[in-house]
Design a protein around this motif. Structure first.
Motif, mmCIF file in Angstrom:
data_model
loop_
_atom_site.group_PDB
_atom_site.id
_atom_site.type_symbol
_atom_site.label_atom_id
_atom_site.label_comp_id
_atom_site.label_asym_id
_atom_site.label_seq_id
_atom_site.Cartn_x
_atom_site.Cartn_y
_atom_site.Cartn_z
ATOM 1 N N ASP A 95 0.828 -1.208 0.000
ATOM 2 C CA ASP A 95 0.000 0.000 0.000
ATOM 3 C C ASP A 95 0.859 1.254 0.000
ATOM 4 O OD1 ASP A 95 -3.029 -0.065 0.342
ATOM 5 O OD2 ASP A 95 -2.354 -1.808 1.504
ATOM 6 N N LEU A 106 2.896 1.718 -3.211
ATOM 7 C CA LEU A 106 2.052 2.214 -4.312
ATOM 8 C C LEU A 106 1.829 3.718 -4.171
ATOM 9 C CD1 LEU A 106 0.119 1.770 -6.698
ATOM 10 C CD2 LEU A 106 -1.679 1.265 -5.026
ATOM 11 N N VAL A 107 1.439 4.121 -2.957
ATOM 12 C CA VAL A 107 1.186 5.543 -2.735
ATOM 13 C C VAL A 107 2.457 6.348 -2.965
ATOM 14 C CG1 VAL A 107 0.616 7.242 -0.967
ATOM 15 C CG2 VAL A 107 -0.750 5.175 -1.181
ATOM 16 N N LEU A 134 3.102 6.812 -6.697
ATOM 17 C CA LEU A 134 2.143 7.732 -7.298
ATOM 18 C C LEU A 134 2.426 9.171 -6.885
ATOM 19 C CD1 LEU A 134 -1.080 5.602 -6.851
ATOM 20 C CD2 LEU A 134 0.087 6.171 -8.990
ATOM 21 N N ILE A 135 2.627 9.343 -5.580
ATOM 22 C CA ILE A 135 2.877 10.692 -5.063
ATOM 23 C C ILE A 135 4.121 11.284 -5.705
ATOM 24 C CG2 ILE A 135 3.741 11.863 -3.010
ATOM 25 C CD1 ILE A 135 0.847 11.655 -3.013
ATOM 26 N N THR A 188 5.426 10.648 -8.543
ATOM 27 C CA THR A 188 5.190 10.994 -9.943
ATOM 28 C C THR A 188 4.470 12.338 -10.061
ATOM 29 O OG1 THR A 188 4.863 8.642 -10.263
ATOM 30 C CG2 THR A 188 4.337 10.066 -12.113
ATOM 31 N N ILE A 189 3.374 12.441 -9.351
ATOM 32 C CA ILE A 189 2.582 13.664 -9.507
ATOM 33 C C ILE A 189 3.327 14.855 -8.925
ATOM 34 C CG2 ILE A 189 1.180 13.614 -7.407
ATOM 35 C CD1 ILE A 189 -1.207 14.086 -9.508
ATOM 36 N N LEU A 225 5.712 16.091 -11.455
ATOM 37 C CA LEU A 225 4.983 16.817 -12.492
ATOM 38 C C LEU A 225 4.642 18.228 -12.036
ATOM 39 C CD1 LEU A 225 2.429 14.319 -14.062
ATOM 40 C CD2 LEU A 225 4.383 15.463 -15.130
ATOM 41 N N VAL A 226 4.136 18.348 -10.787
ATOM 42 C CA VAL A 226 3.753 19.664 -10.279
ATOM 43 C C VAL A 226 4.979 20.574 -10.193
ATOM 44 C CG1 VAL A 226 2.880 20.886 -8.250
ATOM 45 C CG2 VAL A 226 1.721 18.839 -9.050
ATOM 46 N N ALA A 270 5.896 21.701 -13.609
ATOM 47 C CA ALA A 270 4.934 22.702 -14.078
ATOM 48 C C ALA A 270 5.219 24.050 -13.448
ATOM 49 C CB ALA A 270 3.513 22.242 -13.739
ATOM 50 N N MET A 271 5.623 24.040 -12.171
ATOM 51 C CA MET A 271 5.956 25.295 -11.510
ATOM 52 C C MET A 271 7.180 25.944 -12.137
ATOM 53 S SD MET A 271 5.174 24.508 -7.561
ATOM 54 C CE MET A 271 6.653 25.278 -7.008
ATOM 55 N N ILE A 331 -7.891 15.405 4.503
ATOM 56 C CA ILE A 331 -8.458 15.775 3.202
ATOM 57 C C ILE A 331 -9.054 17.171 3.250
ATOM 58 C CG2 ILE A 331 -8.817 13.423 2.390
ATOM 59 C CD1 ILE A 331 -11.647 13.558 3.197
ATOM 60 N N VAL A 342 -6.278 19.328 2.426
ATOM 61 C CA VAL A 342 -6.020 19.273 0.980
ATOM 62 C C VAL A 342 -6.978 20.205 0.249
ATOM 63 C CG1 VAL A 342 -6.150 17.793 -1.054
ATOM 64 C CG2 VAL A 342 -5.061 16.949 1.012
ATOM 65 N N PHE A 357 -6.011 23.485 -1.889
ATOM 66 C CA PHE A 357 -6.408 23.582 -3.286
ATOM 67 C C PHE A 357 -7.040 24.940 -3.582
ATOM 68 C CE2 PHE A 357 -9.696 22.776 -6.566
ATOM 69 C CZ PHE A 357 -8.836 22.510 -7.614
#
Lengths: 774, 167
Positions: A649, A652-653, A656-657, A659-660, A663-664, A667-668, A754, A757, A761
């Motif tokens: 678990d 996996l997280v 994923l974290i 990767t994103i 990317l962020v 992008a910045m 959350i 989060v 956002f």
């Protein structure tokens, strides 16, 4: 709804008092011109309710408030509460009437709009309401809440003329001195809770025994109370608070704020009685305040300053009386508060009225006001006579009780009591004579009846108390019997004989008149003495502390906001040092265990080393894109570590974290101007800066290392929880324990996360949309 | 740098990736994965489209334009699952059906309120990822167009100034 059919008096008094500020503010929003009438009406209603509740049986109200800590919303309208509620609302009524006449003039002077009335009366009545709540509260936490509410209201009242720096500073000083010392009250309450597992004072009194915890708790609460009552060495906030409009001074410094302090002493008096040295401390502090306040009051020129120091001195009497204890001590303290409130309030109002009429606020500029304002002079003469303890005023009895208490404690105390009372006689006499007698020095305009009659009313009450003392005595007796925890009997009457009290009273008059007549000789030397005190006194210390703290905070702030590095350093550095100290000073046996290394651990170990190596590599590249990529390298290697540890678990997280996240970040980078990125990449920081960064990084890294190590070395504490959760997982319709923990067992934590989060956002989106980013 | 191959790969990967996300979420209660991972996977699938086709692609994909609102929808769903039990006199986060009772099963998916909570988490994470990346992409596109416009008007202005000087 049962309250409507069967009103509980205690709750009713609080609700009616709380209605006063609310209705006043609503009237302000609706029609500002009606504020004064509404304020007078609601205060009168509160006073009426207080009289009604006093007339019937003492009542209590209790409701569970915070169940986990066993905190009750517990009110009791007992004798002590009755006395202070009557004072707060009754004196409050006089003050509100006076303010109704005073505020239009004050607004005119300062050029303020009509709507300021709502603010003024709103906070004044909020103060009254929180005072009423405070005196009825039986639960220490509830007491603390109302205590702080009074501090907040007083802050806005003292700083009412908010455009003036002096007013703001004084308001802050009053808030800091009474607010910081209020923490003493809170700590005391928590200490008592630790001992008895309750905040309820009646329950504590039932089971109390003398112990060091209880003594310290009582001492800490006492410190808060003494600061609120402006006792030496916390007295300096009170003279400064005189910048407030006069109605505020006459309310806060006669029946409300300073009275709250001695009220609290009365409330916790059973605890103070347990330990003799607490009583002695009260005598010492009270005596010091008596002398300091009295001597300084003799040298002041501004009316309100004379009155401010006289308040310090006279609350010193009350504190001494509590310290002396016994029937006369406790009963005398209560009676003194009543007599003082009536007379002092009238004198403050007189000072304000004279200033409004003549434009002068000092003794050296005034005189002969008797001719222009005979009614005011009459009213304030009665009040001054009350303060000076002349016969046929209520003040005579307050001093009689004081002398009676002093007589029980020997000759030295007697002499001191006479000295203190003579000081009080002298400064009040000096004030009244200075204002009303002598040659006329100035013109004056007429002031409204609303500013004269409250003074006359209070003066007449002072005189009535000297002839028909019974109602006042009853109130004081009932209040004292709550503090004393047994019924007591105050014998108040005029006796025409040579009992010690009478002899002392006569010597006070003689001494007081002597001091007044000899003013020429002592004036200058006393002023010199007082100015020495100003240089080395606690007010100076307060100022130095405040300045030092302000400078320190500026310096830390400047360092912290300079750039990202110093911001991180100022968090990680101190945190690392603190954790390091904790590691050094806690017993570390069994905390740092190096487990056995097996062959099967080799892949894991390899990946851990790879993670560490990529962590080091992050420091090498200078251009931003490469930095981002190396950073995600660390994350991916860590994900492999998790996978080897057998937690798919988390692995996996992590992937994923990572990767994103990459990317962020990229992008910045795209959003940033290329020229800045290029410039930053070329920048070569100085060698000492690199060294500093390395040191901070090492400290922070070691901290993280030791925390992780000690956490991993002692898994025993949580294994039972884990096995229980594994056991429960099928019951919760799940087979994957991580998901079940996230969504069920610890769902509340997830919900908090959350929510963060979502809020983050919102922040990101609005920052970018509004275009604050470039 | 975008080649045809990128475009084809991105298109082919979109649906399977979203399906994987759905699977990860639904199977979360029996296998590794949960709403959080599913949300990140789905967001990455959309991010791939963004990178390959540019921010204009967002408006072409159905419903993706509204992804930012998913954050608040998800928050509301999670809050409801958390707080509705307290209205019915139970402690917060009391899931239904209660422990031990049997739940309606559809394949590996069990209809329990914990899954609803997980759906909320999924929506928040998905909305967050897509929302942040897409607003970055939009901001970037906006900056680029304004820079181009500024460059063009600069040229125009200098032309005019020269013209003004000459008269």
């Amino acid at each position: 709804m049962s309250w409507l059919t069967d009103p509980n008096p205690a709750l009713t008094v609080l609700i009616v008092a709380m209605l006063a500020p609310v209705l006043t503010l609503m009237a302000g929003a609706w029609r500002p011109a009606s504020v004064r009438a509404v304020a007078v009406g609601t205060t009168a209603l509160a006073f009426g309710t207080a009289i009604w509740a006093t007339a019937i049986e003492p009542s209590t109200f209790s409701m569970m408030w915070i169940e986990t800590w066993n905190v009750q919303f517990e009110l009791a309208f007992d004798g002590l509460a009755a006395m202070y509620t009557l004072l707060a609302t009754g004196i409050g009524l006089f003050v509100v009437l006076y303010a109704a006449g005073y505020m239009p003039l004050h607004r005119e002077h300062k050029g303020r709009p009509l709507i300021d009335d709502a603010r003024f009366f709103g906070f004044l009545l909020l103060f009254m309401a929180s005072m009423v709540g405070l005196v009825m509260a039986q639960d220490l936490l509830l007491i603390f809440v109302f205590w702080d509410l009074t501090a907040v209201a007083s802050f806005f009242l003292i700083g009412f003329d908010r455009d003036e720096e002096d007013a703001r500073d004084s308001a802050l000083m009053a808030l800091l001195v009474t607010g910081i010392s209020a923490i003493g009250v809170l700590i005391g309450a928590l200490l008592l809770w630790q001992e008895y597992r309750t905040f309820s004072l009646p329950l504590i009194f039932e089971q109390m025994e003398s112990s060091s915890t209880v003594t310290w708790a009582a001492a800490l609460i006492m410190v808060g109370a003494l600061a609120k009552s402006a006792q030496f060495p916390f007295h300096f906030w009170l003279p400064r608070a005189m910048v407030a409009p006069t109605p505020v001074s006459s309310y806060l410094h006669s029946a409300a704020m300073v009275a709250a302090g001695v009220f609290l002493i009365g409330r916790i008096f059973p605890l103070i009685e347990l330990e003799p040295w607490l009583g002695n401390a009260l005598v010492a502090v009270g005596s010091a305040s008596m002398v300091v306040g009295g001597v300084v009051a003799l040298t002041r020129d501004v009316f309100k300053q004379v009155l401010a120091y006289s308040t310090i001195s006279q609350y010193g009497y009350v504190v001494v009386l509590f310290g002396l204890g016994g029937t006369y001590g406790v009963g005398g303290a209560m009676f003194y508060v009543i007599a003082h409130a009536l007379a002092k309030c009238a004198l403050f109002m007189t000072a304000g009225a004279v200033t409004e009429a003549t434009g002068k606020s000092t003794l050296s500029e005034s005189g002969g006001a008797l001719r222009g304002m005979p009614l005011l002079a009459f009213g304030s003469l009665l009040a001054a006579a009350g303060m000076m303890a002349l016969p046929l005023t209520i003040g005579f009895f307050k001093d009689e009780l004081f002398f009676a208490a002093a007589t029980e404690h020997g000759r030295a105390m007697q002499a001191f009591a006479v000295l203190g009372a003579a000081l009080s006689f002298a400064y009040i006499g000096r004030l009244w004579i200075g204002i009303f007698l002598g040659s006329v020095k100035h013109e004056h305009r007429s002031i409204g009846a609303l500013m004269t009659w409250p003074v006359v009313g209070l003066g007449i009450l002072t005189a009535i108390g000297g002839v028909w003392v019974l109602p006042f005595r009853d109130i004081a007796e009932r209040a004292a019997s709550v503090s004393f925890r047994q019924a007591l009997d105050l014998d108040l009457a005029y006796h025409l004989d040579t009992r010690p009290e009478n002899v002392m009273a006569l010597s006070v008059y003689a001494l007081g008149v002597a001091v007044l007549l000899t003013e020429r000789w002592w004036r200058n030397s006393l002023r010199a003495l007082v100015s020495i005190g100003e240089v080395i006194g606690p007010a100076h210390l307060y100022l130095l502390t405040l300045r030092g703290l302000s400078r320190l905070s500026d310096r830390v702030h400047d360092f912290e906001v300079r750039d990202l590095r110093s911001r991180i350093a100022s968090i990680m550095g101190p945190a690392g040092v603190l954790v390091g100290l904790a590691v050094i000073f806690t017993p570390t046996e069994g905390t740092f265990v190096i487990g056995p290394l097996q062959r099967s651990d080799i892949p894991l170990l390899t990946m851990v080393i790879a993670t560490a190596a990529s962590g080091v590599m992050v420091t090498l590249p200078r251009d931003h894109l490469r930095m981002v990529l190396t950073l995600s390298c660390v994350g991916y290697s860590l994900a492999v570590v998790y996978a080897f540890l057998g937690s798919p678990d988390v692995a996996l997280v992590a992937v994923l974290i990572e990767t994103i996240f990459a990317l962020v970040l990229i992008a910045m980078l795209v959003l940033m101007p290329k020229s800045i990125l290029r410039y930053e990449a070329r920048l070569r920081p100085a060698r000492w800066k690199l060294g500093r960064d390395a040191i901070v990084a090492t400290i922070a890294g070691l901290m993280a290392f030791f925390v992780a190590w000690s956490a991993l070395s002692r898994p025993s504490a949580s294994t039972t929880v884990i096995s229980r959760q594994i056991e429960l997982t099928p019951l919760a319709h799940g087979y994957d324990i991580v998901t079940v923990i996230l969504a069920d067992f610890r769902g509340f934590d997830t919900l908090g996360e959350i929510t963060v989060v979502a809020i983050a956002f919102l922040g990101i989106i609005s920052l970018i949309r509004v275009g604050r980013l470039r | 740098m975008t080649t045809e191959l990128h475009k084809i790969a991105a298109r082919i990967l979109l649906l399977p990736a979203l399906l994987v996300a759905l699977g990860v979420m639904v199977k979360g209660y029996s296998d590794p994965g949960d709403g959080f991972s599913a949300g990140v996977i789905a967001a990455l699938a959309i991010a791939l489209q963004l990178m390959v086709f540019g921010p204009g692609e967002l408006d072409r994909l159905p419903l993706i334009r509204y992804a930012p609102y998913a954050v608040f929808l998800g928050l509301i769903i999670s809050l409801l699952t958390a707080f509705v039990p307290s209205v019915m006199g139970q402690t917060l986060f009391t899931h239904w059906p209660p422990a031990g009772d049997s739940a309606t099963v559809f394949g590996t998916l069990e209809f329990i309120t914990a899954v609803a909570f997980d759906v909320g988490v999924f929506l928040i994470v998905f909305g967050f990822g897509v929302g942040v990346l897409s607003s970055f992409a939009r901001a970037e596109a906006r900056i680029r167009t304004s820079e181009e416009r500024a460059a063009r008007s600069d040229k125009d202005n200098s032309g005019k100034r020269e013209a003004g000087n000459s008269t």
